[in-house]
Design an enzyme around this catalytic site. Structure first.
Site, mmCIF file in Angstrom:
data_model
loop_
_atom_site.group_PDB
_atom_site.id
_atom_site.type_symbol
_atom_site.label_atom_id
_atom_site.label_comp_id
_atom_site.label_asym_id
_atom_site.label_seq_id
_atom_site.Cartn_x
_atom_site.Cartn_y
_atom_site.Cartn_z
ATOM 1 N N TYR A 1 -12.336 -1.884 -3.617
ATOM 2 C CA TYR A 1 -12.868 -2.102 -2.266
ATOM 3 C C TYR A 1 -14.396 -2.010 -2.217
ATOM 4 O O TYR A 1 -14.960 -1.770 -1.159
ATOM 5 C CB TYR A 1 -12.254 -1.100 -1.291
ATOM 6 C CG TYR A 1 -10.895 -1.512 -0.752
ATOM 7 C CD1 TYR A 1 -10.730 -2.703 -0.038
ATOM 8 C CD2 TYR A 1 -9.780 -0.702 -0.919
ATOM 9 C CE1 TYR A 1 -9.500 -3.074 0.477
ATOM 10 C CE2 TYR A 1 -8.543 -1.071 -0.399
ATOM 11 C CZ TYR A 1 -8.414 -2.252 0.299
ATOM 12 O OH TYR A 1 -7.195 -2.616 0.828
ATOM 13 N N ASN B 1 -1.979 0.104 7.052
ATOM 14 C CA ASN B 1 -1.452 -1.177 7.534
ATOM 15 C C ASN B 1 -0.600 -1.920 6.496
ATOM 16 O O ASN B 1 -0.471 -3.135 6.538
ATOM 17 C CB ASN B 1 -2.590 -2.044 8.074
ATOM 18 C CG ASN B 1 -3.652 -2.314 7.029
ATOM 19 O OD1 ASN B 1 -3.499 -1.940 5.870
ATOM 20 N ND2 ASN B 1 -4.719 -2.977 7.427
ATOM 21 N N LYS C 1 0.827 -1.211 0.000
ATOM 22 C CA LYS C 1 0.000 0.000 0.000
ATOM 23 C C LYS C 1 0.863 1.263 0.000
ATOM 24 O O LYS C 1 2.072 1.208 0.293
ATOM 25 C CB LYS C 1 -0.935 -0.035 1.217
ATOM 26 C CG LYS C 1 -1.950 -1.183 1.189
ATOM 27 C CD LYS C 1 -2.898 -1.109 2.395
ATOM 28 C CE LYS C 1 -3.945 -2.203 2.355
ATOM 29 N NZ LYS C 1 -4.915 -2.089 3.480
ATOM 30 N N HIS D 1 -2.159 -5.453 1.537
ATOM 31 C CA HIS D 1 -3.452 -6.115 1.308
ATOM 32 C C HIS D 1 -3.188 -7.553 0.874
ATOM 33 O O HIS D 1 -2.188 -7.825 0.201
ATOM 34 C CB HIS D 1 -4.223 -5.400 0.189
ATOM 35 C CG HIS D 1 -5.405 -6.190 -0.296
ATOM 36 N ND1 HIS D 1 -6.623 -6.140 0.332
ATOM 37 C CD2 HIS D 1 -5.524 -7.095 -1.308
ATOM 38 C CE1 HIS D 1 -7.447 -6.992 -0.289
ATOM 39 N NE2 HIS D 1 -6.807 -7.574 -1.284
ATOM 40 N N GLU E 1 -9.895 -9.986 -7.634
ATOM 41 C CA GLU E 1 -8.845 -8.981 -7.434
ATOM 42 C C GLU E 1 -7.718 -9.117 -8.461
ATOM 43 O O GLU E 1 -7.186 -8.111 -8.934
ATOM 44 C CB GLU E 1 -8.302 -9.087 -6.007
ATOM 45 C CG GLU E 1 -9.345 -8.665 -4.985
ATOM 46 C CD GLU E 1 -8.903 -8.847 -3.542
ATOM 47 O OE1 GLU E 1 -9.686 -8.474 -2.642
ATOM 48 O OE2 GLU E 1 -7.782 -9.347 -3.290
HETATM 49 P P1 ADP Z 1 -7.913 -6.790 5.751
HETATM 50 O O1 ADP Z 1 -7.115 -5.841 4.892
HETATM 51 O O2 ADP Z 1 -7.127 -7.311 6.925
HETATM 52 O O3 ADP Z 1 -8.568 -7.892 4.960
HETATM 53 P P2 ADP Z 1 -10.544 -5.531 5.878
HETATM 54 O O4 ADP Z 1 -10.863 -6.267 4.609
HETATM 55 O O5 ADP Z 1 -11.489 -5.680 7.009
HETATM 56 O O6 ADP Z 1 -9.083 -5.922 6.414
HETATM 57 O O7 ADP Z 1 -10.421 -3.976 5.577
HETATM 58 C C1 ADP Z 1 -9.833 -3.500 4.382
HETATM 59 C C2 ADP Z 1 -8.901 -2.355 4.732
HETATM 60 O O8 ADP Z 1 -9.682 -1.279 5.256
HETATM 61 C C3 ADP Z 1 -7.888 -2.649 5.849
HETATM 62 O O9 ADP Z 1 -6.736 -3.321 5.399
HETATM 63 C C4 ADP Z 1 -7.570 -1.251 6.333
HETATM 64 O O10 ADP Z 1 -6.669 -0.552 5.471
HETATM 65 C C5 ADP Z 1 -8.942 -0.591 6.259
HETATM 66 N N1 ADP Z 1 -9.691 -0.705 7.524
HETATM 67 C C6 ADP Z 1 -10.231 -1.834 8.059
HETATM 68 N N2 ADP Z 1 -10.873 -1.580 9.222
HETATM 69 C C7 ADP Z 1 -10.727 -0.244 9.419
HETATM 70 C C8 ADP Z 1 -11.154 0.655 10.438
HETATM 71 N N3 ADP Z 1 -11.869 0.222 11.491
HETATM 72 N N4 ADP Z 1 -10.831 1.963 10.318
HETATM 73 C C9 ADP Z 1 -10.122 2.408 9.266
HETATM 74 N N5 ADP Z 1 -9.681 1.619 8.249
HETATM 75 C C10 ADP Z 1 -9.977 0.316 8.331
HETATM 76 MG MG MG Z 2 -9.998 -7.768 3.455
#
Ligand code: ADP
Ligand code: MG
Length: 139
Positions: free
Chosen positions: A50, A113, A10, A116, A127
């Protein structure tokens, strides 16, 4: 069983100059890059990627983040690639991620974070075709 997953380094991780460290971790884990692109997503490309999250309160902010700078998108291939990559990534919230994971090392918070990874064969297929339509995937 060998399978493919989509990974994204990212924009936060690209800014931190840890592309090489992250790709090294994939390779060390037996996840072979079979396609790589660097791109600066438009907001609409991030929204399409997304779309499954479009009802979440963080959707707008997430799409702003993902279109804030260049990212690296990769197709990774290997045995159990989807789960293996999720394990390597660590929990969504870096504060909850296990030691040794990418998000523990490079994530800032639950939004920024670092990486992805696809979460199922169905999302991997969507994807991969979202970022790599056509034939530019190797073996
Ligand atoms: P992952 O990437 O671990 O699969 P999710 O699919 O739940 O997580 O969420 C997609 C992305 O959205 C996350 O990687 C993160 O960048 C963002 N995200 C998830 N939860 C939150 C939150 N509570 N607040 C802000 N951003 C979030
Ligand atoms: Mg996810």
């Amino acid at each position: 069983m060998s399978e493919r997953t989509l990974a994204i380094i990212k924009p936060d991780a690209v800014k931190k100059q840890v592309i090489g460290d992250i790709i090294h971790r994939y390779e060390q884990a037996g996840l072979k890059p079979v396609a790589i692109r660097m791109l600066h997503m438009s907001k609409s490309v991030a929204e399409g990627f997304y779309a499954v999250h479009n009802a979440r309160p963080f959707f707008g902010s997430l799409c702003d983040f993902m279109s804030s700078g260049p990212a690296v998108v990769l197709v990774l291939q290997g045995d159990n690639a989807i789960k293996k990559n999720r394990d390597l990534m660590g929990a969504t919230d870096p504060a909850k991620a296990d030691a040794g994971t990418i998000r523990k090392a490079h994530g800032t918070n639950i939004e920024f974070n670092a990486v992805h990874g696809s979460d199922s064969p169905e999302t991997a297929q969507f994807e991969i075709s979202y970022f790599f339509p056509g034939q530019d995937i190797f073996q």
